[in-house]
Scaffold this motif. Structure first.
Motif, PDB file in Angstrom:
ATOM      1  N   LEU A 151       0.710  -1.064   0.108  1.00  0.00           N
ATOM      2  CA  LEU A 151       0.043   0.069  -0.181  1.00  0.00           C
ATOM      3  C   LEU A 151       0.861   1.457   0.180  1.00  0.00           C
ATOM      4  CD1 LEU A 151      -2.882   1.185   0.123  1.00  0.00           C
ATOM      5  CD2 LEU A 151      -2.635   1.020   2.654  1.00  0.00           C
ATOM      6  N   ASP A 152       1.865   1.258   0.897  1.00  0.00           N
ATOM      7  CA  ASP A 152       2.707   2.567   0.885  1.00  0.00           C
ATOM      8  C   ASP A 152       3.628   2.877  -0.196  1.00  0.00           C
ATOM      9  OD1 ASP A 152       1.737   3.210   3.317  1.00  0.00           O
ATOM     10  OD2 ASP A 152       3.514   2.332   4.540  1.00  0.00           O
ATOM     11  N   VAL A 159      -6.114   1.924  -2.855  1.00  0.00           N
ATOM     12  CA  VAL A 159      -6.800   0.681  -2.599  1.00  0.00           C
ATOM     13  C   VAL A 159      -7.522   0.213  -3.930  1.00  0.00           C
ATOM     14  CG1 VAL A 159      -8.537  -0.570  -1.165  1.00  0.00           C
ATOM     15  CG2 VAL A 159      -6.952   0.980  -0.036  1.00  0.00           C
ATOM     16  N   LEU A 167       1.135   4.291  -2.462  1.00  0.00           N
ATOM     17  CA  LEU A 167       0.871   5.657  -2.177  1.00  0.00           C
ATOM     18  C   LEU A 167       1.886   6.856  -2.374  1.00  0.00           C
ATOM     19  CD1 LEU A 167      -0.696   4.886   1.437  1.00  0.00           C
ATOM     20  CD2 LEU A 167      -1.836   6.110  -0.338  1.00  0.00           C
ATOM     21  N   ARG A 213      -5.870   9.747  -1.487  1.00  0.00           N
ATOM     22  CA  ARG A 213      -4.826   8.877  -2.222  1.00  0.00           C
ATOM     23  C   ARG A 213      -5.154   7.605  -1.678  1.00  0.00           C
ATOM     24  NH1 ARG A 213      -0.764  12.566   1.127  1.00  0.00           N
ATOM     25  NH2 ARG A 213      -0.304  11.406   2.962  1.00  0.00           N
ATOM     26  N   LYS A 214      -5.545   7.294  -0.459  1.00  0.00           N
ATOM     27  CA  LYS A 214      -5.734   6.088   0.176  1.00  0.00           C
ATOM     28  C   LYS A 214      -6.835   5.397  -0.461  1.00  0.00           C
ATOM     29  CE  LYS A 214      -5.562   2.836   3.745  1.00  0.00           C
ATOM     30  NZ  LYS A 214      -6.346   2.830   4.787  1.00  0.00           N
ATOM     31  N   GLU A 215      -7.889   6.005  -0.912  1.00  0.00           N
ATOM     32  CA  GLU A 215      -8.918   5.520  -1.760  1.00  0.00           C
ATOM     33  C   GLU A 215      -8.475   5.098  -3.138  1.00  0.00           C
ATOM     34  OE1 GLU A 215     -12.435   8.200  -1.849  1.00  0.00           O
ATOM     35  OE2 GLU A 215     -12.671   7.754  -3.844  1.00  0.00           O
ATOM     36  N   LYS A 239      -4.883  13.133   2.023  1.00  0.00           N
ATOM     37  CA  LYS A 239      -4.371  11.829   2.364  1.00  0.00           C
ATOM     38  C   LYS A 239      -5.711  10.601   2.483  1.00  0.00           C
ATOM     39  CE  LYS A 239      -2.096  10.225   6.518  1.00  0.00           C
ATOM     40  NZ  LYS A 239      -1.522  10.785   8.036  1.00  0.00           N
ATOM     41  N   GLU A 240      -7.031  11.093   2.420  1.00  0.00           N
ATOM     42  CA  GLU A 240      -7.977  10.088   2.256  1.00  0.00           C
ATOM     43  C   GLU A 240      -8.260   9.711   0.691  1.00  0.00           C
ATOM     44  OE1 GLU A 240     -10.780  12.672   4.714  1.00  0.00           O
ATOM     45  OE2 GLU A 240      -8.591  12.055   5.660  1.00  0.00           O
TER      46      GLU A 240
END
Ligand code: ADP
Ligand code: ADP
Length: 226
Positions: free
Chosen positions: A94-95, A116, A98, A111-113, A108-109
């Motif tokens: 994941l990182d 994933v 990212l 890029r996580k979305e 932040k939110e």
């Protein structure tokens, strides 16, 4: 709509090596085009120029009707996948995905979305927190593809991404890449010296000559897909 064009491009390296010679090519939006030819015929040189890595000696390369360097500087529209996955070993799957989103300052939110979502697309949703050393070669390449897709590029450049994989893994990744292409509707430029790979994957094949950097012919492939 034209996405990439080579206009009478010559590329001569400082060593004197002629890598491209009077190279002309026009690539339309949504195309999956393979650059096919023997080692040393200038495939990677052509691809790198589309990413703004290296200038034409004569002629010019345009991407979205601009200079590639401007496109790279001002947008996330171009992504590059190499033969090696080039993952950071101390970062989780994941990182790793990212990272380019962090560098580009995406919140932040969001890029996580995005991360994933692309990891699910390449079949790695159960491996978000694994480290590269825990993955097979094919899975590492999947992470590398996810990382390239995370910022939703319009143009995906791939330089022999599957060359180091065993035959079965390669075939699985080829099938999955076709699905990704259809889903994302990106334009893909794909370098390979493998005839079967080019025929299986591409909507168009640019055949290049061993006499460096000449486009021999363009082949339209009838893909069994809409
Ligand atoms: P391909 O991807 O088809 O194998 P390349 O684009 O890598 O071909 O190389 C084309 C030619 O240019 C080859 O003769 C290669 O040795 C040469 N070449 C590639 N990169 C460089 C460089 N940085 N400096 C000098 N010569 C290079
Ligand atoms: P963060 O999670 O804050 O990004 P990292 O643990 O990924 O922190 O590492 C921070 C920096 O330290 C990296 O950008 C890298 O430059 C360096 N670093 C960390 N681990 C290694 C390693 N195993 N080899 C080389 N450099 C490393």
């Amino acid at each position: 709509e034209e996405v990439v064009s080579f206009q009478h491009v010559d590329k001569v390296y400082q060593s004197g090596t002629v890598a491209l010679s009077q190279f002309d090519l026009s690539i339309a939006d949504g195309e999956f085009i393979s650059f096919l030819g023997p080692s040393g015929c200038g495939k990677s040189t052509a691809l790198r120029m589309v990413a703004g890595l290296g200038e034409a000696t004569n002629g010019r390369v345009k991407v979205f009707n601009q200079s590639p360097k401007d496109v790279i500087k001002h947008s996330n529209d171009i992504a590059y996948v190499f033969q090696e996955a080039n993952l950071l070993p101390w970062r989780t799957v994941l990182d790793n995905v990212l990272l380019p989103l962090e560098i580009r300052g995406i919140n932040k939110e969001k890029r996580k979305e995005c991360a994933v979502e692309v990891l699910e697309m390449v079949g790695l949703k159960d491996y978000l927190h694994a480290y590269p050393r825990q993955l097979s070669g094919g899975m590492k390449m999947r992470v590398s593809i996810a990382r390239a897709l995370a910022a939703k590029p319009k143009l995906l450049l791939m330089d022999e991404p599957f060359a180091a994989l065993d035959e079965m893994t390669r075939q699985t990744l080829q099938m999955d890449l076709l699905q990704i292409w259809q889903k994302e509707k990106a334009t893909i430029l794909f370098v390979t010296h493998n005839v079967y790979e080019a025929v299986y994957l591409s909507s168009k094949i640019a055949v290049m000559s061993a006499r460096p950097g000449r486009l021999v012919t363009m082949i339209d492939v009838d893909l069994p897909y809409p």
